[in-house]
Scaffold this active site. Sequence first.
Site, mmCIF file in Angstrom:
data_model
loop_
_atom_site.group_PDB
_atom_site.id
_atom_site.type_symbol
_atom_site.label_atom_id
_atom_site.label_comp_id
_atom_site.label_asym_id
_atom_site.label_seq_id
_atom_site.Cartn_x
_atom_site.Cartn_y
_atom_site.Cartn_z
ATOM 1 N N ASP A 61 0.649 -1.349 0.056
ATOM 2 C CA ASP A 61 0.000 0.000 -0.071
ATOM 3 C C ASP A 61 0.843 1.343 -0.039
ATOM 4 O OD1 ASP A 61 0.695 -1.037 2.659
ATOM 5 O OD2 ASP A 61 -0.769 0.279 3.554
ATOM 6 N N GLU A 114 -0.569 -2.465 5.241
ATOM 7 C CA GLU A 114 0.458 -2.400 6.248
ATOM 8 C C GLU A 114 0.244 -0.960 7.020
ATOM 9 O OE1 GLU A 114 3.873 -1.077 8.606
ATOM 10 O OE2 GLU A 114 3.525 -0.195 6.616
#
Length: 424
Positions: A82, A149
């Site tokens: 991400d 994350e």
Amino acid sequence: MPVSAQDLDGEVQKQMPSLMNIYKDLHANPELSFMEVRSAGILAAEARKLGFEVTEKVGGTGVVAVLKNGAGPVVLVRADMDGLPVVEQTGLPGASKVRVTTKEGVETGVMHACGHDTHMTAWVGVARLMAANKDKWSGTLVMIGQPAEERGAGARMMLADGLYTRFPRPQYAIAFHDAAGFPAGMIGYTPGYALANVDSVDILVKGLGGHGAYPQATKDPIVLASRIVTSLQTLVSREISPLDSAVVTVGSFHAGAKHNIIPDEARLQLTVRSYTDEVRAKLLDGIARIAKGEAIAAGIPEDRMPVVTVEKDEFTPAMFNTVDFTNEMAGFLKTRFGEKRVMQLPPVMGGEDFSRFSREENKDIKSLIIWVGGVPQAEFDAAKKEGRTLPSLHSPFWAPDAPVVISTATEALTAMAMKLMPKG
């Protein structure tokens, strides 16, 4: 370097032109947490071409790629996918111009300001080298592309979706993170606690609003919230041992809408960080106690006590690098890259949910995350000479030396995986 190390370095360099094309694509097209559909598709497609058994949509957008190569240990290699809601300001060719509307309804730019694009690209590099060198190792390689994350949720979601029941359970878990504090190509390691427990805490401070000209008729939540903010500082300075690490930071304070109106409520948002479970519990209990105690002192009635909420879904447990395993791998990396290129680093208070793959019910799994420096050497030297601060991770100006980060991480992770799965 041993001949095998020279061979591996040569294979990495042959892959670099193709890997850099992947990196440029990922960097220009970042995706926020829970939205990593395109990025996951790139990783999945690359792994399938190499003969991995690939499963998508694990824990949301997660990817699991398994390569079985005879008897031996199971090794997990992870990359997070991400990006961040940051408008890129590097000014470099290929800079992200992506804009999205978040699930919270906020329009924002998106950038790989934490270097997860280098993580994914090195992941592809490792997959390629491991598939091309199956004659040099024996065991099972489990490679995961992890979502979210940055929200502290992706690892938990993948585990909850059966990561260790649907797929081979590892004996070892390894990963890397790019670093903004030292030169590109340097490798850092930290035995034991390496990154912190991270809690997000919300405090709703209730009062009794009214006209700013008549404060005696109100219970001002802004004053009360301000007292809470200042009292919270004593948690670290007076209630936690100076030998233990802890952080309580109030990152957001929202209250009121007009000059002459005392509002009914104020809202605080905190980040709370620690290493041990015991210190974490003291901090969280102390926050609740201080919020209530200050409210009582301000004369707030029982039914208007502050509401303290710990965001359990975004909690990230402390990253603990298995000590003996970490020291063993550090020694191994020093033989490959040289003593001067591999250094022990102190722990930091950042968070990383890679910790979940070994720290919860899975404490028998040996785990290690290494740092790979990303600052271009010339920039690092100039900043040191001029006494200026370098851009940090999450900065809109963070621009790692991607080729060096990717090549170093690809070689390091591949070499460690091969060492852990020697040919019988």
